[in-house]
Design an enzyme around this catalytic site. Sequence first.
Site, PDB file in Angstrom:
ATOM      1  N   HIS A 113       1.869  -3.950   5.222  1.00  0.00           N
ATOM      2  CA  HIS A 113       2.974  -3.103   4.757  1.00  0.00           C
ATOM      3  C   HIS A 113       2.646  -1.625   4.932  1.00  0.00           C
ATOM      4  O   HIS A 113       3.542  -0.795   4.987  1.00  0.00           O
ATOM      5  CB  HIS A 113       3.360  -3.442   3.313  1.00  0.00           C
ATOM      6  CG  HIS A 113       4.241  -4.658   3.259  1.00  0.00           C
ATOM      7  ND1 HIS A 113       3.741  -5.931   3.276  1.00  0.00           N
ATOM      8  CD2 HIS A 113       5.595  -4.796   3.268  1.00  0.00           C
ATOM      9  CE1 HIS A 113       4.748  -6.807   3.275  1.00  0.00           C
ATOM     10  NE2 HIS A 113       5.888  -6.140   3.264  1.00  0.00           N
TER      11      HIS A 113
ATOM     12  N   ARG B 119      -1.912 -14.532  -1.022  1.00  0.00           N
ATOM     13  CA  ARG B 119      -0.690 -14.144  -0.342  1.00  0.00           C
ATOM     14  C   ARG B 119       0.138 -15.394  -0.100  1.00  0.00           C
ATOM     15  O   ARG B 119      -0.292 -16.490  -0.421  1.00  0.00           O
ATOM     16  CB  ARG B 119      -1.006 -13.427   0.983  1.00  0.00           C
ATOM     17  CG  ARG B 119      -1.647 -14.316   2.014  1.00  0.00           C
ATOM     18  CD  ARG B 119      -1.949 -13.575   3.324  1.00  0.00           C
ATOM     19  NE  ARG B 119      -0.746 -13.342   4.119  1.00  0.00           N
ATOM     20  CZ  ARG B 119      -0.743 -13.180   5.453  1.00  0.00           C
ATOM     21  NH1 ARG B 119      -1.883 -13.218   6.135  1.00  0.00           N
ATOM     22  NH2 ARG B 119       0.375 -12.964   6.103  1.00  0.00           N
TER      23      ARG B 119
HETATM   24 FE1  HAS Z   1      -3.974  -5.518  11.221  1.00  0.00          FE
HETATM   25  C1  HAS Z   1      -3.896  -8.657   9.762  1.00  0.00           C
HETATM   26  C2  HAS Z   1      -7.331  -5.819  11.734  1.00  0.00           C
HETATM   27  C3  HAS Z   1      -4.018  -2.482  12.874  1.00  0.00           C
HETATM   28  C4  HAS Z   1      -0.546  -5.594  11.419  1.00  0.00           C
HETATM   29  N1  HAS Z   1      -2.499  -6.853  10.669  1.00  0.00           N
HETATM   30  C5  HAS Z   1      -2.676  -8.072  10.064  1.00  0.00           C
HETATM   31  C6  HAS Z   1      -1.402  -8.695   9.837  1.00  0.00           C
HETATM   32  C7  HAS Z   1      -0.445  -7.840  10.348  1.00  0.00           C
HETATM   33  C8  HAS Z   1      -1.157  -6.690  10.864  1.00  0.00           C
HETATM   34  C9  HAS Z   1       1.053  -8.077  10.397  1.00  0.00           C
HETATM   35  O1  HAS Z   1      -9.398  -8.071  11.715  1.00  0.00           O
HETATM   36  C10 HAS Z   1      -1.164 -10.027   9.116  1.00  0.00           C
HETATM   37  C11 HAS Z   1      -0.894 -11.173  10.024  1.00  0.00           C
HETATM   38  C12 HAS Z   1      -0.653 -12.416   9.201  1.00  0.00           C
HETATM   39  O2  HAS Z   1       0.500 -12.665   8.806  1.00  0.00           O
HETATM   40  O3  HAS Z   1      -1.628 -13.118   8.896  1.00  0.00           O
HETATM   41  N2  HAS Z   1      -5.414  -4.341  12.077  1.00  0.00           N
HETATM   42  C13 HAS Z   1      -6.724  -4.644  12.159  1.00  0.00           C
HETATM   43  C14 HAS Z   1      -7.444  -3.543  12.807  1.00  0.00           C
HETATM   44  C15 HAS Z   1      -6.491  -2.602  13.122  1.00  0.00           C
HETATM   45  C16 HAS Z   1      -5.221  -3.117  12.685  1.00  0.00           C
HETATM   46  C17 HAS Z   1      -8.902  -3.473  13.094  1.00  0.00           C
HETATM   47  N3  HAS Z   1      -2.562  -4.270  11.976  1.00  0.00           N
HETATM   48  C18 HAS Z   1      -2.782  -3.081  12.628  1.00  0.00           C
HETATM   49  C19 HAS Z   1      -1.532  -2.504  13.024  1.00  0.00           C
HETATM   50  C20 HAS Z   1      -0.547  -3.393  12.624  1.00  0.00           C
HETATM   51  C21 HAS Z   1      -1.210  -4.489  11.964  1.00  0.00           C
HETATM   52  C22 HAS Z   1      -1.384  -1.198  13.763  1.00  0.00           C
HETATM   53  C23 HAS Z   1       0.931  -3.328  12.755  1.00  0.00           C
HETATM   54  C24 HAS Z   1       1.624  -2.366  13.284  1.00  0.00           C
HETATM   55  N4  HAS Z   1      -5.344  -6.942  10.783  1.00  0.00           N
HETATM   56  C25 HAS Z   1      -6.653  -6.886  11.125  1.00  0.00           C
HETATM   57  C26 HAS Z   1      -7.299  -8.152  10.755  1.00  0.00           C
HETATM   58  C27 HAS Z   1      -6.317  -8.970  10.199  1.00  0.00           C
HETATM   59  C28 HAS Z   1      -5.101  -8.174  10.237  1.00  0.00           C
HETATM   60  C29 HAS Z   1      -8.690  -8.541  10.930  1.00  0.00           C
HETATM   61  C30 HAS Z   1      -6.477 -10.402   9.676  1.00  0.00           C
HETATM   62  C31 HAS Z   1      -6.738 -10.417   8.221  1.00  0.00           C
HETATM   63  C32 HAS Z   1      -6.791 -11.831   7.707  1.00  0.00           C
HETATM   64  O4  HAS Z   1      -7.858 -12.225   7.231  1.00  0.00           O
HETATM   65  O5  HAS Z   1      -5.782 -12.555   7.747  1.00  0.00           O
HETATM   66  C33 HAS Z   1      -6.764  -1.299  13.866  1.00  0.00           C
HETATM   67  O6  HAS Z   1      -5.957  -1.232  15.011  1.00  0.00           O
HETATM   68  C34 HAS Z   1      -6.555  -0.057  13.038  1.00  0.00           C
HETATM   69  C35 HAS Z   1      -7.040   1.189  13.769  1.00  0.00           C
HETATM   70  C36 HAS Z   1      -6.466   2.446  13.165  1.00  0.00           C
HETATM   71  C37 HAS Z   1      -7.155   3.485  12.710  1.00  0.00           C
HETATM   72  C38 HAS Z   1      -6.432   4.662  12.125  1.00  0.00           C
HETATM   73  C39 HAS Z   1      -6.292   5.854  13.096  1.00  0.00           C
HETATM   74  C40 HAS Z   1      -5.431   6.929  12.467  1.00  0.00           C
HETATM   75  C41 HAS Z   1      -4.400   7.592  13.067  1.00  0.00           C
HETATM   76  C42 HAS Z   1      -3.583   8.555  12.270  1.00  0.00           C
HETATM   77  C43 HAS Z   1      -3.974   9.992  12.480  1.00  0.00           C
HETATM   78  C44 HAS Z   1      -3.262  10.885  11.512  1.00  0.00           C
HETATM   79  C45 HAS Z   1      -2.961  12.181  11.704  1.00  0.00           C
HETATM   80  C46 HAS Z   1      -2.285  12.956  10.634  1.00  0.00           C
HETATM   81  C47 HAS Z   1      -3.302  12.918  12.945  1.00  0.00           C
HETATM   82  C48 HAS Z   1      -8.643   3.521  12.746  1.00  0.00           C
HETATM   83  C49 HAS Z   1      -4.041   7.394  14.492  1.00  0.00           C
HETATM   84  C50 HAS Z   1      -3.378  13.618   9.861  1.00  0.00           C
HETATM   85  C51 HAS Z   1      -2.962  14.832   9.146  1.00  0.00           C
HETATM   86  C52 HAS Z   1      -3.625  15.278   8.060  1.00  0.00           C
HETATM   87  C53 HAS Z   1      -3.240  16.512   7.473  1.00  0.00           C
HETATM   88  C54 HAS Z   1      -4.743  14.485   7.443  1.00  0.00           C
END
Ligand code: HAS
Length: 547
Positions: free
Chosen positions: A374, A437
Amino acid sequence: MWSNKVDRKDGKLAMAHLYVAFIALLLGGLAGLLQVLVRTGEFQLPGNIGYYQILTVHGVLLALVLTTFFIIGFQFAGLSRTAGTLSSGVRKAGWIGFWLMTIGTAITATFILLNEASVLYTFYAPLQAHPGFYIGLTLVVVGSWVSGFGMFTHYSKWKKTNKGKVTPLLSFMVIINMVMWLVATLGVAAAMLVQFLPWSLGFVDTIDVLVSRTLFWYFGHPLVYFWLLPAYMVWYVIIPKIIGGKIFSDALARLSFILFLLFSIPVGFHHQLTEPGIDPTWKFIQVALTFMVVIPSLMTAFSLFATFELYGRSKGATGLFGWFKKLPWGDARFFAPFVGMLFFIPAGAGGLVNASHQLNQVVHNTIWVTGHFHLTLATSVILTFFGIAYWLIPHLTGRVMTKAMNKLAIVQTIVWSVGMFFMSSAMHAAGLLGAPRRSSFSTYGDAPQALEWIPYQMFQAIGGSILFLGIILILIIVINLSFFAPKGETDFPIGETAEQAEKTPAIFENWKLWIGVTIALILFAYTVPFIDMIQNAPPGSKGFKFW
Ligand code: HAS
Ligand code: CU
């Protein structure tokens, strides 16, 4: 050769997709509201409606229907804007795709509403739905392929008429997303055709559960990046223009998208870490690959900070965070996606927790995971999609967003953030306390641990109710922008690259290379474990209906 406007007929195609997406948002959101209320323990669903039936409506309409329709509509508009008006053949493919997806959605929805398919959006075997549920979803996928091939045709025509030129960044990103989608959906299509359909139709008695889940997650993980990449398109290409800045680096943006293509698919096991029948070595390998796919997100974060900082400094900002004040906080086209970015920091961190093999044992199958998606999908991605709607809809309908609507959109973003903060924090916390869940309200025989979860469920209900208010607000804005806003011209913003950026290397469009590496990685990550699963398969399972 073309103007800065999306052609009127292309616009109609895109709008048709957006209408279905927002209808799905209303109905799926209503289901969500009912769910959080049920889970307080104070509310019962009327009539014979089941909790899992509602939960299936919620997941299918929001995770599968809203996303796919919105993305395909947005991508057609993006192609038309940056690579020229669609040919009539491509547009026809788009309409055929649209109708196949719409008919498919209607069929699937019918069987869920008839209470023949309460299998949730992941339709895990051995839960067995009516064949109509699977047929409908197959049509949605096939429809998306027809649209995808239309997009590929448009791209190759552009390449032919613009020999030696670099494809416009947004079009390039659209093509990457659709290539990834095509390769990924082969897995779910195989599961449908070879396993679920013959089994639900009664041609075979049993299903191999582990194979079906493996094929599902081969698709299910890249599915989440299929949702994310359009948001990244906006963050990279559109937001710089809206704030009046520049794209930090065209080459970096393309490289990050290529890395998503390569590493999105061979990582499905991180959803199956607790499942027996998969050798831990292969789980470990796919976990390592999962950490690879984090890199392009970190590159994105870096690049966005750079865009914001360069812009702020060009406006005279000083100090480490002086640029922060220079951003256009009053512009909903910026504000909504920016809040999405902010939420993506904890959302992504939660993903890293999930992907860490040992930590996954703690959170798997708890409502922590629901909290995770979410934040990712239902906040970062969807707030960015709302941000798209604020300029894309008026651009396509020949209208302008009034100041009042812009203000409402800012309020909408705040409402959404507050609602999601309550709901998702409560989900994460309750998950750590073991709350499952995918489950209806229960005190589990007044077990002390289960009673501990109830206050969090109350918070979820408060958050969920605020979110439903957010849905009403966005629908008011969307209806206004579609039918009632004053006539006028709205820009489809496309950013330009900063001058000091490197020239884009031609290798980024060497499709044989990238698709080749993608397939090699998939074969590496999946072949041995897959052979293992088939050779050592336990007896298949008959179907179950628990509802
Ligand atoms: Fe996930 C489960 C691992 C990203 C969606 N994920 C889910 C499920 C969904 C989902 C729907 O390894 C459940 C599926 C089900 O029904 O069972 N997920 C990850 C990892 C990432 C990740 C490693 N997930 C997403 C994204 C989704 C999504 C994107 C949807 C759009 N996920 C898992 C794992 C599960 C999982 C396991 C299984 C769990 C289980 O046991 O069932 C990575 O891609 C995340 C990398 C992202 C970052 C953040 C970078 C930050 C950025 C923002 C910059 C902000 C700025 C503003 C510039 C490291 C780019 C800053 C300004 C200031 C002023 C501070
Ligand atoms: Cu995943």
